[in-house]
Write an enzyme that holds these catalytic residues in place. Structure first.
Site, mmCIF file in Angstrom:
data_model
loop_
_atom_site.group_PDB
_atom_site.id
_atom_site.type_symbol
_atom_site.label_atom_id
_atom_site.label_comp_id
_atom_site.label_asym_id
_atom_site.label_seq_id
_atom_site.Cartn_x
_atom_site.Cartn_y
_atom_site.Cartn_z
ATOM 1 N N GLY A 95 -44.285 47.008 143.820
ATOM 2 C CA GLY A 95 -44.647 47.284 142.331
ATOM 3 C C GLY A 95 -46.263 46.581 142.439
ATOM 4 N N GLU A 96 -46.782 46.035 141.724
ATOM 5 C CA GLU A 96 -48.012 45.408 141.910
ATOM 6 C C GLU A 96 -49.184 46.451 141.862
ATOM 7 O OE1 GLU A 96 -49.143 43.256 146.119
ATOM 8 O OE2 GLU A 96 -47.765 42.206 144.522
#
Length: 338
Positions: free
Chosen positions: A303-304
């Site tokens: 993610g991120e």
């Protein structure tokens, strides 16, 4: 000042700027003159034409890419859907701010401006198995936060997220938008066991049953089972369309947020490409439904914005070759010899 409402964003989706066909055509014509066999750079050629068209200029640029991470916490974590406590969201925001996360390194590697936007971390959204995750005003405010975070001078945008529990929110939103059960969309997220995935699927099913027909409207679905960071990504992606900024989509959570727009308007994500296909099972299905072919498949599941951040390098290479290569005439190479 009047309260924000979801209708503000519905009107913005109804008036979407289209690709600049003249800029895209100029890029395609230029590509045909470069010292290479036609089509030999494959997807890079398509990306350069796509970027020129959505930036509305030829040559396309890669001088002001922007990465924005939105962070939020989720009340549905009370149902035991995550392997980690919500304090980790706070801790990772501090890590982003200090430059220590993977996405910080990728943004630096490709010259992107980076920012993180924490969204009321001390006040998680409501547990959507019991009540709507957000009020209409709170959802609209999160959409507006995303809208306002996009710099007018950006030429390529990546949006990412951080939020313990947000793969549950993304899975519930995907089920609301495209149908299916919790089991169809729930995955391991940050590392759930098979038993944990079953708990997540059960929470999603309870939310789908509770909110029922209200989920038929994509914006209402975002309000009822989404999260602040998902809504902010939706708002940012929509802002990019209005500001002629091409977008590289990240993983499952980002694509679930983007899918809200696609369900409201079939062409709403034409200015977006999929940066990668993550290891989250629901992402594979979601990309197929969105008709997006990923640029990379590297079994990433962080993610991120990390998958899209890495794909910035692909776009940078596409634009560099398109803008910097010599033409057959300039290089004195016989056209058609390659």
């Amino acid at each position: 000042m009047p309260l924000l409402s979801l209708e503000t964003f519905r009107s913005r989706i109804e008036t979407l700027p289209e690709i600049d066909k003249d800029a895209a055509s100029a890029a395609a014509r230029h590509d045909a003159t470069l010292t290479k066999p036609a089509g030999s750079l494959g997807k890079l050629e398509e990306l350069a034409v796509w970027a020129a068209g959505w930036q509305g200029q030829h040559p396309p640029s890669f001088s002001r890419p922007q990465v924005i991470i939105f962070a939020g916490n989720h009340g549905v974590c009370a149902q035991g859907v995550s392997a980690f406590p919500q304090e980790v969201t706070h801790q990772m925001v501090a890590n982003f701010e200090q430059g220590g996360a993977a996405i910080n390194q990728l943004a630096t590697a490709f010259g992107a401006r980076f920012s993180v936007v924490p969204m009321d971390l001390d006040t998680p959204t409501e547990d959507f198995t019991l009540v709507p995750a957000m009020t209409e005003e709170a959802c609209a405010q999160a959409l507006e936060t995303g809208w306002n975070a996009v710099d007018d001078t950006t030429d390529t945008l990546v949006v990412g997220e951080m939020g313990i529990g947000n793969t549950t929110s993304a899975a519930a939103l995907a089920a609301a938008l495209f149908g299916g059960t919790g089991a169809d969309w729930a995955g391991p997220g940050t590392g759930l066991s098979p038993e944990g995935i079953n708990v997540k699927a059960g929470a999603i099913d309870r939310a789908l049953a509770l909110h029922g027909d209200k989920l038929a409207d994509p914006l209402a679905a975002l309000q009822h089972v989404g999260g602040r960071e998902l809504a902010a990504m939706t708002g940012a992606i929509l802002a990019a369309r209005h500001k002629q900024i091409p977008v590289i989509l990240d993983g499952f959570v980002c694509c679930a947020a983007a899918a809200v727009l696609a369900r409201l308007q079939d062409t709403a994500l034409d200015h977006c490409v999929a940066g990668h296909m993550s290891a989250e099972p629901g992402h594979v299905r979601l990309l197929q439904l969105l008709k997006k072919e990923p640029l990379l498949t590297l079994r990433m599941r962080l993610g991120e914005g990390s998958g899209a951040g890495l794909a910035l390098g692909i776009l940078k290479g596409a634009i560099a070759t398109h803008n910097g290569m010599a033409s057959f005439a300039d290089a004195g190479v016989t056209e058609g010899a390659l």
